[in-house]
Design an enzyme around this catalytic site. Structure first.
Site, PDB file in Angstrom:
ATOM      1  N   ASP A  57       1.407  -1.238   0.181  1.00 26.44           N
ATOM      2  CA  ASP A  57      -0.158   0.007  -0.196  1.00 26.44           C
ATOM      3  C   ASP A  57       1.153   1.318  -0.034  1.00 26.44           C
ATOM      4  O   ASP A  57       1.644   1.441   0.935  1.00 26.44           O
ATOM      5  CB  ASP A  57      -0.849   0.295   1.395  1.00 26.44           C
ATOM      6  CG  ASP A  57      -2.009   0.728   0.987  1.00 26.44           C
ATOM      7  OD1 ASP A  57      -3.097   0.706   0.451  1.00 26.44           O
ATOM      8  OD2 ASP A  57      -1.392   2.121   1.739  1.00 26.44           O
ATOM      9  N   TYR A  62       2.857   9.771  -0.402  1.00 18.28           N
ATOM     10  CA  TYR A  62       3.787   9.651   1.030  1.00 18.28           C
ATOM     11  C   TYR A  62       5.418   9.526   0.134  1.00 18.28           C
ATOM     12  O   TYR A  62       6.645   9.234   0.651  1.00 18.28           O
ATOM     13  CB  TYR A  62       3.882   8.212   0.821  1.00 18.28           C
ATOM     14  CG  TYR A  62       2.844   7.684   1.075  1.00 18.28           C
ATOM     15  CD1 TYR A  62       1.697   8.461   2.199  1.00 18.28           C
ATOM     16  CD2 TYR A  62       1.989   5.820   1.564  1.00 18.28           C
ATOM     17  CE1 TYR A  62       0.969   8.226   2.401  1.00 18.28           C
ATOM     18  CE2 TYR A  62       1.226   5.297   1.307  1.00 18.28           C
ATOM     19  CZ  TYR A  62       0.182   6.326   2.398  1.00 18.28           C
ATOM     20  OH  TYR A  62      -0.997   6.848   2.973  1.00 18.28           O
ATOM     21  N   LYS A  87      -2.563   5.928  -4.532  1.00 18.25           N
ATOM     22  CA  LYS A  87      -4.022   6.582  -4.165  1.00 18.25           C
ATOM     23  C   LYS A  87      -3.354   8.400  -5.070  1.00 18.25           C
ATOM     24  O   LYS A  87      -2.368   8.765  -4.622  1.00 18.25           O
ATOM     25  CB  LYS A  87      -4.242   6.592  -2.859  1.00 18.25           C
ATOM     26  CG  LYS A  87      -4.110   6.194  -1.486  1.00 18.25           C
ATOM     27  CD  LYS A  87      -4.226   5.960   0.149  1.00 18.25           C
ATOM     28  CE  LYS A  87      -3.597   4.736  -0.129  1.00 18.25           C
ATOM     29  NZ  LYS A  87      -2.150   4.069   0.494  1.00 18.25           N
ATOM     30  N   HIS A 120      -7.897   9.693  -1.660  1.00 19.55           N
ATOM     31  CA  HIS A 120      -7.274   9.419  -0.326  1.00 19.55           C
ATOM     32  C   HIS A 120      -7.551   9.914   0.598  1.00 19.55           C
ATOM     33  O   HIS A 120      -7.972   9.167   1.810  1.00 19.55           O
ATOM     34  CB  HIS A 120      -5.425  10.146  -0.726  1.00 19.55           C
ATOM     35  CG  HIS A 120      -4.366   9.669   0.006  1.00 19.55           C
ATOM     36  ND1 HIS A 120      -3.408   9.496  -0.003  1.00 19.55           N
ATOM     37  CD2 HIS A 120      -4.671   9.156   1.498  1.00 19.55           C
ATOM     38  CE1 HIS A 120      -2.635   9.410   1.506  1.00 19.55           C
ATOM     39  NE2 HIS A 120      -3.444   8.906   1.807  1.00 19.55           N
TER      40      HIS A 120
END
Ligand code: NDP
Length: 293
Positions: A57, A62, A87, A120
């Site tokens: 994931d 990120y 996401k 997200h």
């Protein structure tokens, strides 16, 4: 003589799969990458793949998709043995940006498709509150084979109701904060009502639940770590989880959940730790409005 009850113990090294509402399957246990330093992501994710994880994931926000991609490319594991989620970044909710955003993720991840693409955050106070339009743009991406499934993250019941009413398209998952201090049954039950599988982010409460005395007591009784007790509780609830650790020994420990089970009393004791909204470690989806710089 009656039939034996079904066993909750699946045997070691067997990760169950969950059937999603679009006839695909997702491994119930995977590896999370939030706060994995982009410079270390290739090493960390390589360690996770080596430990046996096959479900990763990540997210555009990120900033570590390139490292995740390097680890996948180096692993030699065939693409169809992996389940990869990314996401949509909060800055890319406009229709054209959704497509460009996916293009960038696929390039960074060095893959031809992602198994799961999530919105997200709903960001109801941004983009004129039109997250159903973003959802419709994501749905258009499913047709060309570059996205297997689409889902949402941090959606409250009203957000789910709105996208389903306005687009007719039901997400396969809702990835929401959930752990013993914040069971989040409000969003969980609403998701289940629509046939949407629940992914519990922050399954260890981002570390905050690990020192809990009730959990530590159960861990002592079963000869397991506190992390394993919490993760087993999630597995038995039926939620999909992907704990994050940068340490290989913890990665292995977090996979080792399938040769023990909690008693009804132990489960009830963990259920009783729920603090409701006060137990949240993350932001509230109704007000969260952060955009990357
Ligand atoms: P987790 O609940 O997985 O907790 C991670 C923390 O627990 C880290 O500090 C880690 O430390 C520690 N830890 C992990 N395993 C152990 C263990 N066996 N013993 C002791 N400590 C342990 O938090 P995350 O926020 O990472 O959540 C999991 C995943 O969910 C994320 O990585 C991300 O993929 C996703 N997520 C999604 C969000 C969303 O908005 N959709 C928001 C947040 C997360 P160490 O690394 O030092 O081992």
């Amino acid at each position: 003589m009656g039939l034996a009850p079904p066993s909750l113990v699946e045997g070691p090294d067997v990760i169950p799969t969950i059937a999603l509402n679009d006839n695909t399957q997702i491994p119930q246990l995977g590896f999370g990458t939030y706060l994995v330093d982009p410079a270390e992501a290739a090493k960390v994710v390589s360690d996770a793949l080596e430990a046996g994880y096959r479900h990763i994931d990540t997210a555009q926000m990120y900033r570590n998709e390139a490292g995740v991609g390097d680890a996948i490319a180096r692993s030699g594991i065939s693409r169809d043995e992996l389940y990869v989620t990314t996401k949509l970044s909060n800055e890319n909710h406009e229709r054209d940006a959704v497509r460009r955003s996916l293009d960038q993720s696929l390039a960074d991840l060095q893959v031809d498709y992602v198994d799961l693409f999530l919105m997200h955050w709903p960001l109801p106070t941004l983009y004129d509150g039109d997250f159903p339009a973003t959802w419709a743009a994501m749905a258009e991406l499913r047709g060309d084979g570059r996205v297997r499934s689409i889902g949402v993250s941090n959606f409250q019941p009203a957000h789910l109701d709105r996208i389903i009413t306005e687009t007719g398209i039901v997400p396969v998952v809702n990835q929401i904060e959930a752990h013993p201090y914040f069971a989040n049954d409000v969003a969980r039950v609403a998701s289940c009502r629509h046939g949407i599988a629940v992914e519990a982010w922050g399954p260890l409460g981002q570390g905050t639940v690990l020192d809990d005395a009730v959990i530590a007591g159960i861990a002592d009784d079963l000869g397991r770590s506190s992390a394993q007790i919490i993760l087993r509780w999630h597995i038995e609830r039926g939620d999909i989880i992907f704990p994050k650790s940068t340490r290989p020994e913890r990665m292995r420990q977090n996979l080792d959940l399938f040769d023990f089970a909690l008693t009804v009393e132990q489960t009830a004791a963990i259920d009783a730790l729920d603090r409701g909204d006060e137990g949240r470690v993350g932001s509230h989806p109704d007000t969260f409005a952060w955009l990357p710089a």
